[in-house]
Design an enzyme around this catalytic site. Structure first.
Site, mmCIF file in Angstrom:
data_model
loop_
_atom_site.group_PDB
_atom_site.id
_atom_site.type_symbol
_atom_site.label_atom_id
_atom_site.label_comp_id
_atom_site.label_asym_id
_atom_site.label_seq_id
_atom_site.Cartn_x
_atom_site.Cartn_y
_atom_site.Cartn_z
ATOM 1 N N ASP A 1 30.598 -7.607 -20.660
ATOM 2 C CA ASP A 1 31.845 -8.053 -20.049
ATOM 3 C C ASP A 1 31.856 -9.574 -20.032
ATOM 4 O OD1 ASP A 1 34.314 -7.938 -18.933
ATOM 5 O OD2 ASP A 1 33.665 -7.166 -16.993
ATOM 6 N N SER A 2 33.057 -10.141 -19.970
ATOM 7 C CA SER A 2 33.221 -11.577 -20.201
ATOM 8 C C SER A 2 33.173 -12.434 -18.942
ATOM 9 C CB SER A 2 34.567 -11.815 -20.887
ATOM 10 O OG SER A 2 35.621 -11.317 -20.059
ATOM 11 N N GLY A 3 33.473 -11.837 -17.788
ATOM 12 C CA GLY A 3 33.559 -12.621 -16.560
ATOM 13 C C GLY A 3 34.932 -12.583 -15.926
ATOM 14 N N PHE B 1 36.458 -10.070 -14.476
ATOM 15 C CA PHE B 1 36.453 -9.371 -13.188
ATOM 16 C C PHE B 1 35.936 -10.274 -12.076
ATOM 17 C CE2 PHE B 1 34.509 -6.553 -9.986
ATOM 18 C CZ PHE B 1 35.637 -5.816 -9.641
ATOM 19 N N GLN C 1 45.913 -6.423 -18.742
ATOM 20 C CA GLN C 1 46.148 -6.644 -17.314
ATOM 21 C C GLN C 1 47.626 -6.382 -16.993
ATOM 22 O OE1 GLN C 1 44.048 -6.962 -14.940
ATOM 23 N NE2 GLN C 1 42.132 -7.474 -16.002
ATOM 24 N N GLY D 1 41.426 -4.417 -14.450
ATOM 25 C CA GLY D 1 42.181 -4.688 -13.233
ATOM 26 C C GLY D 1 42.503 -3.473 -12.402
ATOM 27 N N ASP E 1 32.833 2.909 -17.588
ATOM 28 C CA ASP E 1 31.651 2.338 -16.932
ATOM 29 C C ASP E 1 31.899 2.329 -15.443
ATOM 30 O OD1 ASP E 1 31.861 -0.671 -15.687
ATOM 31 O OD2 ASP E 1 33.391 -0.360 -17.223
ATOM 32 N N CYS F 1 19.920 21.074 -12.308
ATOM 33 C CA CYS F 1 19.568 19.845 -13.017
ATOM 34 C C CYS F 1 18.104 19.891 -13.465
ATOM 35 C CB CYS F 1 19.793 18.632 -12.111
ATOM 36 S SG CYS F 1 19.356 17.055 -12.863
ATOM 37 N N CYS G 1 16.416 17.065 -14.515
ATOM 38 C CA CYS G 1 15.836 15.716 -14.511
ATOM 39 C C CYS G 1 14.478 15.728 -13.801
ATOM 40 C CB CYS G 1 16.785 14.710 -13.858
ATOM 41 S SG CYS G 1 16.814 14.737 -12.051
ATOM 42 N N CYS H 1 14.523 16.382 -10.043
ATOM 43 C CA CYS H 1 14.821 17.755 -9.648
ATOM 44 C C CYS H 1 13.694 18.717 -10.030
ATOM 45 C CB CYS H 1 16.136 18.201 -10.276
ATOM 46 S SG CYS H 1 17.579 17.362 -9.557
ATOM 47 N N HIS I 1 18.529 10.472 -11.425
ATOM 48 C CA HIS I 1 19.254 11.734 -11.275
ATOM 49 C C HIS I 1 20.756 11.516 -11.419
ATOM 50 C CE1 HIS I 1 20.700 15.530 -9.620
ATOM 51 N NE2 HIS I 1 21.507 14.793 -8.876
#
Length: 378
Positions: free
Chosen positions: A91-93, A95, A197, A224, A274, A312, A314, A317, A343
């Site tokens: 990400d560029s900054g 946010f 945006q 945004g 994300d 699960c 993992c 678990c 997890h």
């Protein structure tokens, strides 16, 4: 080729795809674990690799301040620095214009940040944001945008949208000029994404989308959102923008990542996601299970001998009980956070695998109906 749609779901905008990067092919829809400062918190990179996670997110703004792009370059780039062989989106900054507003001032040429770490000053321009990410060796580079707060006055929202478009143009010019100079293999499928945006104003969102498509990007992100607005308004923006964007390009919704949100947005044609929630909730003692979220710190789990989630597989678990992890968290032992973080990320990864499987077998609407029946909410 940087992206291809393999299959579309009948009766839905959901789609199965492949995103091609210099560090491998990423199957979409895909959730990216967040590794802001060149690490996914409380997780070993090998554990992500073993689970088949191909793409993670880092943040160029934070890396500019610490340790600095020049330091990372001495290690051979971001992949070598953090020991990650998969793909990285940075990400560029933009946010941080929202999240660190007390520490920044916006100008037509860029954003002046004062570091909350040591007070140093950084002037982040669209050109510098793109060049820094290229020097890091990012597989997917994000344009610098202006993320406004919610709610915003109409004139402020329009100004932020216009500024985002102008910064996108300048960033694209830098991208075109610098590829031969910066990338060791400029013919590899590196990608530049534009960020849309416009707040919850759908007309502004469409205006921004149209202008960015005129500039031309490898992919388009809807930024945004998740800044305080009601979920229904967020979803309306995603639906409007997704249906307008170029179907040949990957679509990415930034920062919205509850499981039920992801499922709704996959249905609207979104490919990439994300969110910090899997690891953030882990650090606060919470785990994702099929029924929702459980809070392991609660006293009722003190003598619970069952695994976090019996469905699960993992490590947490397979080997440990809810009672033991409750003990670790109450004792402030780092292992508790590590187990919950892994997890939760594997819960997300398993969800995305399931989504892709149902799409591949033409059964997306069945999957969607099953989750709607669960009535999962915030």
């Amino acid at each position: 080729m940087k992206f291809e749609v393999i299959q579309k779901s009948g009766g839905s905008r959901a789609r199965l795809g492949r995103l091609f990067t210099p560090h491998g092919v990423v199957e979409t829809p895909c959730f990216m674990p967040v590794g802001t400062s060149a690490t996914v918190k409380a997780i070993f990179p090998k554990d992500l690799e073993e689970e088949g996670i191909k793409l993670i997110l880092a943040n160029a703004y934070h890396l500019l301040f610490r340790p600095g792009i020049s330091v990372i370059k001495e290690f051979g780039g971001l992949h070598q620095f953090m020991g990650w062989d998969g793909a990285i989106l940075t990400d560029s900054g933009g946010f941080q214009v929202f999240s660190l507003s007390p520490f920044c001032k916006i100008f037509p040429e860029g954003v002046r940040f004062k570091s909350p770490v040591d007070g140093s000053i950084l002037m982040l321009t669209p050109e510098r944001a793109i060049h820094a990410q290229m020097e890091l060796g990012s597989d997917i580079v994000m344009s610098l945008d202006h993320c406004p707060p919610w709610p915003s006055k109409e004139k402020d929202l329009l100004e932020a949208t216009r500024r985002t478009i102008q910064w996108a143009k300048r960033g694209k010019e830098t991208w075109m000029q610098q590829q031969e100079k910066v990338f060791s293999n400029p013919s590899a499928p590196y990608s530049l994404f534009g960020i849309i945006q416009g707040g919850t104003d759908e007309k502004l969102r469409l205006y921004c989308s149209e202008e960015l498509m005129k500039i031309g990007f490898d992919g388009y992100a809807i930024g945004g959102l998740s800044v305080g607005e009601p979920h229904e308004e967020s979803l309306a923006v995603v639906e409007t923008v997704s249906s307008f964007l170029d179907e040949k390009a990957p679509k990415y919704v930034m920062g919205m990542g509850q499981p039920w949100q992801i499922i709704q947005m996959v249905d609207l044609g979104i490919d990439l996601f994300d969110c910090v929630l899997p690891t953030r909730l882990a650090r606060h003692g919470s785990a994702y299970v099929e029924e929702g979220i459980i809070h392991i710190k609660n006293a009722r789990f003190r003598k619970d001998g069952s695994p976090l989630d019996s469905r699960c597989s993992c490590y947490a678990c397979r080997k440990f009980s809810r009672g033991y992890i409750h003990h670790l968290l109450k004792s402030k032992e780092i292992l508790g956070i590590m187990l919950l973080s892994m997890h939760n990320l594997l819960f997300y990864n398993r969800l995305m695998k399931e989504i892709r499987s149902f799409l591949a077998h033409g059964q997306w609407l069945d999957f969607l109906a099953r989750w709607k029946d669960k009535k999962l909410t915030k």
